[in-house]
Design a protein around this motif. Structure first.
Motif, short mmCIF file in Angstrom:
data_model
loop_
_atom_site.label_atom_id
_atom_site.label_comp_id
_atom_site.label_asym_id
_atom_site.label_seq_id
_atom_site.Cartn_x
_atom_site.Cartn_y
_atom_site.Cartn_z
N PHE A 47 41.07 50.99 54.51
CA PHE A 47 40.14 52.00 54.01
C PHE A 47 40.21 52.08 52.49
CE2 PHE A 47 39.47 56.84 53.58
CZ PHE A 47 38.12 56.67 53.29
N GLU A 48 41.44 52.19 51.96
CA GLU A 48 41.60 52.25 50.51
C GLU A 48 41.18 50.94 49.86
OE1 GLU A 48 45.36 53.52 49.15
OE2 GLU A 48 45.16 55.56 49.95
N GLU A 49 41.42 49.83 50.56
CA GLU A 49 41.08 48.52 49.99
C GLU A 49 39.58 48.38 49.80
OE1 GLU A 49 42.05 43.76 50.80
OE2 GLU A 49 42.77 45.30 52.19
N TRP A 50 38.78 48.77 50.81
CA TRP A 50 37.34 48.60 50.62
C TRP A 50 36.74 49.68 49.72
CZ3 TRP A 50 34.14 52.50 52.12
CH2 TRP A 50 34.40 53.24 53.28
N ALA A 51 37.39 50.85 49.66
CA ALA A 51 36.91 51.87 48.72
C ALA A 51 37.09 51.37 47.28
CB ALA A 51 37.67 53.18 48.93
N ARG A 52 38.24 50.77 46.99
CA ARG A 52 38.46 50.18 45.67
C ARG A 52 37.51 49.02 45.41
NH1 ARG A 52 43.35 51.98 43.47
NH2 ARG A 52 44.76 52.99 44.96
N SER A 53 37.22 48.25 46.46
CA SER A 53 36.32 47.10 46.32
C SER A 53 34.90 47.55 45.98
CB SER A 53 36.33 46.27 47.61
OG SER A 53 35.54 45.12 47.48
N ILE A 54 34.47 48.67 46.57
CA ILE A 54 33.15 49.21 46.24
C ILE A 54 33.10 49.67 44.79
CG2 ILE A 54 31.58 51.15 46.68
CD1 ILE A 54 32.15 50.89 49.62
N LEU A 55 34.17 50.30 44.33
CA LEU A 55 34.23 50.72 42.93
C LEU A 55 34.16 49.51 41.98
CD1 LEU A 55 36.95 53.52 43.17
CD2 LEU A 55 34.50 53.82 42.69
N LYS A 56 34.83 48.44 42.37
CA LYS A 56 34.78 47.21 41.57
C LYS A 56 33.36 46.64 41.58
CE LYS A 56 36.86 42.64 40.93
NZ LYS A 56 35.58 41.96 40.73
N ALA A 57 32.70 46.67 42.74
CA ALA A 57 31.33 46.17 42.84
C ALA A 57 30.40 46.98 41.93
CB ALA A 57 30.85 46.24 44.29
N ARG A 58 30.61 48.29 41.89
CA ARG A 58 29.79 49.13 41.00
C ARG A 58 30.00 48.73 39.55
NH1 ARG A 58 30.60 55.60 40.60
NH2 ARG A 58 32.66 54.91 39.88
N LYS A 59 31.24 48.51 39.17
CA LYS A 59 31.54 48.12 37.79
C LYS A 59 30.91 46.77 37.47
CE LYS A 59 35.45 47.52 34.62
NZ LYS A 59 36.94 47.56 34.48
N ASP A 60 30.97 45.83 38.41
CA ASP A 60 30.38 44.51 38.19
C ASP A 60 28.86 44.59 38.08
OD1 ASP A 60 32.89 43.36 38.26
OD2 ASP A 60 32.80 42.88 40.39
N LEU A 61 28.25 45.47 38.87
CA LEU A 61 26.79 45.59 38.85
C LEU A 61 26.30 46.27 37.57
CD1 LEU A 61 25.99 46.50 42.56
CD2 LEU A 61 25.60 44.32 41.41
N GLU A 62 27.15 47.12 36.99
CA GLU A 62 26.76 47.77 35.74
C GLU A 62 26.53 46.75 34.63
OE1 GLU A 62 29.91 50.50 35.06
OE2 GLU A 62 29.09 52.06 36.39
N VAL A 63 27.26 45.63 34.71
CA VAL A 63 27.08 44.57 33.72
C VAL A 63 25.70 43.94 33.86
CG1 VAL A 63 28.02 42.40 32.84
CG2 VAL A 63 29.56 44.12 33.76
N LEU A 64 25.13 44.01 35.06
CA LEU A 64 23.82 43.41 35.33
C LEU A 64 22.66 44.37 35.09
CD1 LEU A 64 24.58 41.53 38.69
CD2 LEU A 64 24.39 40.52 36.41
N GLU A 65 22.95 45.55 34.51
CA GLU A 65 21.90 46.56 34.39
C GLU A 65 20.72 46.07 33.56
OE1 GLU A 65 21.59 51.37 33.74
OE2 GLU A 65 23.38 50.29 33.12
N LEU B 268 44.11 60.00 46.10
CA LEU B 268 43.30 60.92 45.29
C LEU B 268 42.80 60.26 44.01
CD1 LEU B 268 45.26 64.30 45.65
CD2 LEU B 268 43.07 63.65 46.68
N ASP B 269 43.54 59.26 43.52
CA ASP B 269 43.08 58.54 42.34
C ASP B 269 41.80 57.77 42.64
OD1 ASP B 269 43.40 57.42 39.62
OD2 ASP B 269 43.75 55.54 40.71
N VAL B 270 41.75 57.16 43.84
CA VAL B 270 40.53 56.46 44.25
C VAL B 270 39.39 57.45 44.43
CG1 VAL B 270 39.49 55.00 46.04
CG2 VAL B 270 41.88 54.66 45.40
N PHE B 271 39.67 58.58 45.05
CA PHE B 271 38.65 59.59 45.27
C PHE B 271 38.08 60.11 43.96
CE2 PHE B 271 37.59 64.15 46.09
CZ PHE B 271 36.43 63.93 46.84
N SER B 272 38.95 60.34 42.97
CA SER B 272 38.49 60.82 41.67
C SER B 272 37.57 59.82 40.99
CB SER B 272 39.69 61.15 40.76
OG SER B 272 40.42 59.97 40.46
N LYS B 273 37.83 58.53 41.19
CA LYS B 273 36.98 57.51 40.60
C LYS B 273 35.62 57.47 41.30
CE LYS B 273 40.73 54.54 38.95
NZ LYS B 273 41.43 53.23 39.10
#
Length: 295
Positions: free
Chosen positions: A237-255, A287-292
């Motif tokens: 659960f934590e692994e894919w939550a972090r992976s989604i956050l990484k995907a968001r960061k990577d997609l921001e570069v493509l804005e 909680l660190d993942v949740f805050s992000k």
């Protein structure tokens, strides 16, 4: 030839593309009809026997006893992948695909529940499920050449819907989200370097939206159910939550290339944050993942 199916219409793909599909009575824990179960298993074994006669490589998983539940799970996974190939190459009529894919998905979910309840061979089951997810992902995100008159977009959305149905089980659903979110990051890196006039660019662009949409579907449909599951896997659960956050960061570069990527992934992150807020306070999510997720 695949044996003919009954002429009645299968409703397996009804609501494909709609958010918040109502769950079947009893939370989806219905037992697969025994007649359909036996019929499906006969067909899956018949296809496996035909592959052996054609001298194709046979997985070591097929060396189990005929009635072994893990063997049946593996057979069902192979059968579903073969069906998904058929909708791109017109080897299967539409009615057959709807009916048999429905039976295959129900069979996989039923077999998986039985195996997990016995707490045996978890590593082998993980290998089968990870292989199924990887193979279906490859088909959903790849448009084969020489497809003739096949509508590939419809075929891709059909495979997406298979993922959505398989995600009913937390064991599969969380692994689907992890694989899809990692794939989004990979594709975003490729899009940074690819020429927009390259022939593959439109396909990658379409695949990006299909993948983001799939994550939103799975979160919307099942996240509350997963969090209540007795066998809930906090680690993945934590692994894919972090992976989604990484995907968001990577997609921001493509804005600058396509701002819609960020709009859609932000909608996914926002929905995830709302759904997992209680779980975060219960200690199921760091909680660190949740805050992000709230950033």
């Amino acid at each position: 030839m695949v044996p003919p199916v009954a002429s009645c219409r299968c409703h397996f793909f009804d609501g494909c593309g709609d958010l918040q599909l109502p769950l079947p009575p009893g939370g989806g824990e219905h037992w697969v009809d025994e007649v359909l179960r036996r019929r499906f298993l006969r067909l899956a074994r018949w296809k496996e026997k035909r592959r052996r006669l054609d001298s194709l490589p046979v997985s070591s998983l097929m060396e189990f006893n005929r009635e072994d539940e893990i063997q049946q799970l593996s057979l069902s996974a192979d059968f579903l992948v073969e069906l998904s190939d058929g909708i791109f190459t017109q080897r299967e009529p539409t009615s057959s695909f709807a009916t048999f894919s429905h039976q295959a998905v129900d069979f996989i979910l039923s077999s998986l529940r039985n195996i997990l309840s016995s707490k045996r061979e978890k590593e082998l089951v993980e290998e089968i499920i990870d292989g199924l997810v990887a193979r279906l992902m490859k088909r959903m995100c790849t448009i084969p050449e020489n497809t003739g008159s096949v509508d590939c977009s419809d075929a891709q959305f059909s495979v997406q819907h298979l993922f959505r149905k398989l995600g009913h089980e937390e064991f599969i659903g969380q692994r689907i989200i992890l694989a899809v979110s990692q794939k989004i990051s990979n594709v975003s890196e490729i899009l940074l370097l690819v020429d927009p006039f390259d022939d593959s660019f439109p396909d990658m662009h379409d695949n990006m939206f299909i993948m983001i949409q799939l994550i939103e579907f799975l979160i919307s449909d099942y996240i509350k159910k997963w969090l209540c599951c007795e066998q809930f896997d906090k680690k993945i659960f934590e692994e894919w939550a972090r992976s989604i956050l990484k995907a968001r960061k990577d997609l921001e570069v493509l804005e600058n290339i396509n701002g819609l990527y960020v709009v859609y992934i932000e909608r996914v992150v926002g929905r995830l944050a709302r759904e997992v807020a209680p779980a975060a306070h219960q200690g199921k999510l760091d909680l660190d993942v949740f805050s992000k997720l709230l950033c």
